[in-house]
Motif scaffolding. Structure first.
Motif, short mmCIF file in Angstrom:
data_model
loop_
_atom_site.label_atom_id
_atom_site.label_comp_id
_atom_site.label_asym_id
_atom_site.label_seq_id
_atom_site.Cartn_x
_atom_site.Cartn_y
_atom_site.Cartn_z
N MET A 1 39.61 -4.60 69.53
CA MET A 1 39.91 -3.18 69.33
C MET A 1 40.31 -2.56 70.68
SD MET A 1 37.54 -0.27 67.49
CE MET A 1 36.06 -0.94 68.24
N LYS A 2 41.34 -1.73 70.65
CA LYS A 2 41.77 -1.01 71.84
C LYS A 2 41.13 0.38 71.83
CE LYS A 2 46.27 -3.29 72.33
NZ LYS A 2 47.74 -3.09 72.38
N ILE A 3 40.49 0.73 72.94
CA ILE A 3 39.77 1.98 73.03
C ILE A 3 40.18 2.73 74.29
CG2 ILE A 3 37.48 3.05 73.24
CD1 ILE A 3 36.34 0.65 71.74
N THR A 4 40.45 4.01 74.15
CA THR A 4 40.71 4.88 75.30
C THR A 4 39.58 5.89 75.40
OG1 THR A 4 43.11 4.67 75.30
CG2 THR A 4 42.21 6.68 76.23
N VAL A 5 38.93 5.93 76.55
CA VAL A 5 37.83 6.87 76.79
C VAL A 5 38.31 7.90 77.80
CG1 VAL A 5 35.47 7.15 77.61
CG2 VAL A 5 36.11 5.08 76.34
N VAL A 6 38.30 9.17 77.40
CA VAL A 6 38.76 10.25 78.26
C VAL A 6 37.54 10.95 78.87
CG1 VAL A 6 40.16 12.34 78.44
CG2 VAL A 6 40.78 10.55 76.79
N GLY A 7 37.43 10.87 80.18
CA GLY A 7 36.28 11.44 80.89
C GLY A 7 35.36 10.33 81.35
N LEU A 8 35.29 10.11 82.67
CA LEU A 8 34.51 8.99 83.20
C LEU A 8 33.35 9.50 84.05
CD1 LEU A 8 37.40 6.53 84.13
CD2 LEU A 8 35.98 6.57 82.05
N GLY A 9 32.56 10.38 83.45
CA GLY A 9 31.38 10.92 84.12
C GLY A 9 30.13 10.14 83.76
N TYR A 10 29.00 10.83 83.72
CA TYR A 10 27.70 10.20 83.53
C TYR A 10 27.55 9.54 82.16
CZ TYR A 10 26.00 12.23 87.88
OH TYR A 10 25.82 12.54 89.20
N ILE A 11 28.35 9.96 81.17
CA ILE A 11 28.30 9.36 79.85
C ILE A 11 29.56 8.54 79.55
CG2 ILE A 11 28.13 9.80 77.36
CD1 ILE A 11 25.54 10.27 78.98
N GLY A 12 30.72 9.09 79.87
CA GLY A 12 31.97 8.42 79.54
C GLY A 12 32.12 7.07 80.21
N LEU A 13 31.75 6.99 81.49
CA LEU A 13 31.91 5.73 82.20
C LEU A 13 31.00 4.63 81.65
CD1 LEU A 13 33.21 4.04 84.40
CD2 LEU A 13 31.54 4.97 86.02
N PRO A 14 29.69 4.87 81.49
CA PRO A 14 28.86 3.82 80.88
C PRO A 14 29.33 3.42 79.49
CG PRO A 14 27.47 5.47 81.93
CD PRO A 14 28.86 6.01 81.94
N THR A 15 29.78 4.39 78.70
CA THR A 15 30.26 4.08 77.35
C THR A 15 31.49 3.18 77.41
OG1 THR A 15 29.41 6.18 76.48
CG2 THR A 15 31.13 5.09 75.21
N ALA A 16 32.43 3.54 78.27
CA ALA A 16 33.65 2.73 78.41
C ALA A 16 33.33 1.31 78.85
CB ALA A 16 34.59 3.40 79.41
N ILE A 17 32.43 1.19 79.82
CA ILE A 17 32.10 -0.14 80.34
C ILE A 17 31.39 -0.98 79.30
CG2 ILE A 17 30.69 -1.34 82.05
CD1 ILE A 17 31.39 0.92 84.00
N LEU A 18 30.53 -0.36 78.49
CA LEU A 18 29.84 -1.12 77.44
C LEU A 18 30.83 -1.63 76.40
CD1 LEU A 18 26.44 0.65 76.76
CD2 LEU A 18 26.82 -1.72 77.41
N ALA A 181 31.49 4.87 62.63
CA ALA A 181 30.36 3.94 62.65
C ALA A 181 30.84 2.52 62.96
CB ALA A 181 29.61 3.97 61.33
N ALA A 182 31.99 2.16 62.45
CA ALA A 182 32.53 0.83 62.72
C ALA A 182 32.88 0.66 64.19
CB ALA A 182 33.76 0.59 61.84
N VAL A 183 33.34 1.74 64.82
CA VAL A 183 33.65 1.68 66.26
C VAL A 183 32.39 1.38 67.05
CG1 VAL A 183 34.45 3.01 68.25
CG2 VAL A 183 35.65 3.20 66.07
N TYR A 184 31.32 2.13 66.80
CA TYR A 184 30.09 1.94 67.56
C TYR A 184 29.36 0.66 67.19
CZ TYR A 184 30.56 6.51 69.65
OH TYR A 184 31.03 7.59 70.38
N GLY A 185 29.71 0.11 66.04
CA GLY A 185 29.13 -1.18 65.67
C GLY A 185 29.47 -2.28 66.65
N ALA A 186 30.41 -2.03 67.55
CA ALA A 186 30.80 -3.01 68.56
C ALA A 186 29.65 -3.34 69.49
CB ALA A 186 31.99 -2.51 69.36
#
Length: 422
Positions: A1-18, A181-186
């Motif tokens: 799955m291709k994911i774009t995360v906008v905002g790489l702060g205290y939440i966005g960056l950990p989420t993107a990296i996970l 829900a399917a996205v976060y199931g990753a």
């Protein structure tokens, strides 16, 4: 799955990296070219356990890259700040969310999923976000899927909690909920809680408002106990022996981008129905001035005017100073004419050592519960003009002989000039 995360702060960056760590192709987007360059080189800008190692693993796998502009993806996650507006009730400013959304609209295609993680006021998804998407000709719930999925993590333990905590998925429609829900199931191993968007918005806000109100009760108790000459911390300890009582701890105020901000989003949405929340905010906002007044009393008979602050962050063992009451206390003390020195081993801009910050000082004020402050070395206090310590976080466990120690349990004794030790 291709994911774009906008905002790489205290939440966005950990989420993107996970997401990248778990095998997805992730583009993290932030406006700062310096930040994105550093991330692509494996360097992070925030203090968070395990984050650097996970970033380097994701880069090695080729699953993560940082960019200043969005790219086409299957799922878009918006994790940008939502500050308070400068209006009567400090309502939610959605400007960053709208800007992030406008940046991804040119890349949207049918069947994409858009998720807003940013904390938002009730009805923001339906009243602000959904219309912007449908103005482009899409139909939410039919060919674009939209959900609010708020984070609920503890700084310092984010990488673990993002995986293991329950996750609320609030879709505009049931199909939106299923798609998100399917996205976060990753990577999410905790319970997936399916909800409507408005329920998810208000649930996150009430989690933080509950804690804000409870802390306000503890802070008010500290003021009452000080006035009556009673040990507030002992009162809390005994009250919490009751099986259905859980009083929080008093402190110097409430900070961070959650507890000090989120209650206003609810208050602004329903001001006439939220008097308790408004009072709690007033109590917690009054604590920096209360701390300053206690410092002034403790320093009234001292020859020197140097005060040393231990900690500027809003909580312990992190580098986050957003909305920190310690910052407000620092500025108020300077305005009151005190010579203020600061020791915070977690804040890069603070370069003084413990010894340097305490030299010729008459008072240490502990404002953050960093683990470094549990045991105060005599090498710090031996350099002081007067060895007095005021612990607003009840975090200090040992100090050297001859140090006068105060916290919210015995602060009332200062008026009686009693020297106490721990």
């Amino acid at each position: 799955m291709k994911i774009t995360v906008v905002g790489l702060g205290y939440i966005g960056l950990p989420t993107a990296i996970l997401f990248a760590k778990y095998g997805n192709a992730v583009t993290g987007v932030d406006l700062s070219p310096v930040m994105t360059e550093n991330l692509n080189a494996g360097r992070i800008h925030i203090e968070e356990t395990g984050l650097t190692e996970d970033l380097q693993d994701a880069l090695a796998l080729g699953n993560f890259r940082a960019s200043t502009t969005p790219v086409s993806a299957d799922a878009y996650i918006i994790a940008v700040p939502t500050p308070n507006k400068d209006d009567l009730y400090k309502s939610c400013d959605t400007a960053y969310i709208e800007s992030a959304l406008m940046s991804i609209l040119p890349h949207l295609k049918k069947n994409d999923t858009i998720i807003v993680e940013s904390t938002i006021a009730p009805r923001t998804m339906s009243d602000v976000v959904q219309p912007l998407i449908e103005n482009e000709g899409f139909r939410v719930g039919e060919n674009i899927y939209l959900a609010h999925c708020p984070e609920r993590v503890l700084p310092g333990n984010i990488m673990h909690e993002l995986v293991h905590n329950p996750r609320i998925i609030g879709g505009i429609t049931e199909k939106c909920t299923e798609k998100a829900a399917a996205v976060y199931g990753a990577f999410v191993e905790g319970e997936i809680i399916k909800a409507q968007a408005g329920e998810a918005e208000l649930s996150k806000l009430m989690e933080n408002t509950y804690r804000d109100v409870n802390i306000a009760l503890a802070n008010e108790l500290a003021k009452i106990s000080n006035h009556l000459g009673i040990d507030a911390l002992r009162v809390i300890e005994m009250a919490n022996k009751h099986p259905r009582v859980n009083l929080h701890q008093p402190g110097p105020g409430v900070g961070g981008h959650c507890l000090a901000v989120d209650p206003y989003f609810v208050i602004a949405a329903a001001p006439e129905q939220s008097p308790l929340m408004q009072t709690a905010r007033e109590v917690n906002n009054s604590m920096p001035a209360h701390v300053v007044s206690q410092v002034e009393a403790l320093m009234a008979e001292q020859d020197g005017n140097r005060v040393t602050l231990f900690g500027l962050t809003y909580k312990g063992n992190i580098d986050d100073i957003r909305e920190s009451p310690a910052m407000e206390i620092k500025e108020m003390l300077i305005e009151s004419g005190f010579d203020v020195k600061v020791f915070d081993p977690h804040v890069a801009s603070e370069i003084l050592t413990g010894e340097e910050s305490c030299e010729d000082s008459s008072l240490i004020v502990v404002l953050s519960d960093h683990s470094e402050f549990r045991d105060i070395p005599t090498s710090y206090t031996d350099k002081m003009r007067e060895s007095i310590l005021f612990d607003t976080k009840n975090t200090v466990q040992t100090v050297g002989a001859g140090v006068t120690y105060y916290n919210y349990g015995n602060l009332h004794q200062a008026n009686a000039k009693q020297t106490v030790s721990i």
